[in-house]
Enzyme design. Structure first.
Site, PDB file in Angstrom:
ATOM      1  N   PRO A   1       0.655  -1.241  -0.052  1.00  0.00           N
ATOM      2  CA  PRO A   1       0.020  -0.082   0.007  1.00  0.00           C
ATOM      3  C   PRO A   1       0.603   1.110   0.259  1.00  0.00           C
ATOM      4  CG  PRO A   1      -0.299  -0.811   2.085  1.00  0.00           C
ATOM      5  CD  PRO A   1       1.090  -1.421   1.094  1.00  0.00           C
ATOM      6  N   GLU A   2       0.240   2.289  -0.898  1.00  0.00           N
ATOM      7  CA  GLU A   2       1.608   3.325  -0.541  1.00  0.00           C
ATOM      8  C   GLU A   2      -0.105   4.263  -0.376  1.00  0.00           C
ATOM      9  OE1 GLU A   2       3.873   4.731  -3.648  1.00  0.00           O
ATOM     10  OE2 GLU A   2       3.949   2.739  -4.300  1.00  0.00           O
TER      11      GLU A   2
END
Length: 271
Positions: free
Chosen positions: A2-3
DNA sequence: AGTGCGGCCTGTCCGC
DNA sequence: TGCGGACAGGCCGCAC
């Protein structure tokens, strides 16, 4: 995995199911994450009502009257809303079970994530207190990047991936934003003009907001809180496109390594 | 102080 | 089919 867009998507996806809900109990199946799951979490949080879900950088914060849960998804973590009765699978390490019968379930195969508990202001926690500005805040713009980069000799890609400079620009979006801004990823951070940093700041905001609007990037198994995949992957211009033609000029996209992370760029469009 | 590297973990994919 | 090695979205802590 996840960014920032994935964390933001998760935050929005889970909020309707958790805000205002009372926590019935906590299940910790495996406390051995990047940092051990805080031992006081289960005792402190049970019976409390969750008041808010927020994001700071790539951290998710669940606020209760007596303290806050700080969650980081690491490389492979995901949070989903499920019925508490649904059977846990191999990498489902932590459940926050709610009085509604739902539970918030953390899955994290690589266990690079974190589930921490603090009775203090979570924004003052050591992991969060030194973070750079949010990319959508007033404090973040081209002159900020320009000012922070003076006398910095590292490559601009590594500079913008430093969460103490600006939060939320991970490996995928670093390559994407530099492509949009026309800046070569190896260029020394301290030798880029304010004018070009202005373009870069706008590119960061543009790419991240587009990705959030698309529900994040699904590479392997990202899902939002309701288990739906993101669609931003189809929009990637350079990431993962080694040897494929640049969407602007047609030249082959180049892949290199910077600090053991893959970087993708167009050697004609990015200078 | 800034920089670069190793390490934390598991899963998947590729080449032999 | 099996096996070793490289690689994967993050980030801290440590030497220099």
């Amino acid at each position: 995995m996840p960014e920032l867009p994935e964390v933001e998507t998760t935050c929005r996806g889970i909020a309707p199911y958790v805000v205002g809900q009372r926590v019935s109990h906590i299940v910790v199946r495996n406390a051995r994450l990047r940092q051990p799951v805080s031992p006081e979490l289960a005792g402190d949080l049970a019976g409390q009502t969750l008041q808010a879900v927020e994001r700071r950088g790539k951290y998710l914060l669940l606020r209760s009257p007596v303290g806050s849960v700080i969650i980081h998804l690491g490389m492979s973590g995901s949070l989903r809303i499920l019925p508490s009765s649904s059977p846990a699978e191999k990498h489902d390490h932590v459940d926050i079970a709610l009085a509604s019968g739902d539970c918030l379930r953390l899955r994290d195969p690589r266990r690079f994530g974190a589930v921490l508990w603090t009775r203090e202001n979570p924004l003052q926690h050591a992991l969060l207190s030194d973070l750079g500005p949010e990319p959508f805040s007033d404090a973040f713009d081209g002159s900020y990047l320009h000012q922070r980069s003076r006398s910095r000799s590292l490559a601009v890609k590594q500079f913008i991936m430093d969460s103490h400079i600006v939060t939320g620009v991970g490996n995928i979006y670093a390559s994407e934003t530099l492509f949009l801004a026309g800046i070569h990823p190896l260029r020394e951070a301290g030798r880029i003009s304010q004018q070009r940093y202005r373009r870069l700041a706008l590119a960061i905001q543009q790419v991240l907001s587009d990705a959030i609007a698309q529900g994040g990037t699904t590479l392997r198994d990202f899902y939002n809180g309701e288990g739906k995949p993101g669609y931003f992957q189809q929009q990637l211009k350079v990431y993962g496109r080694t040897d494929q033609p640049c969407v602007r000029c047609g030249r082959a996209i180049v892949q290199i390594k910077q600090g053991q992370r893959s970087t993708f760029f167009c050697s004609a469009c990015q200078r």
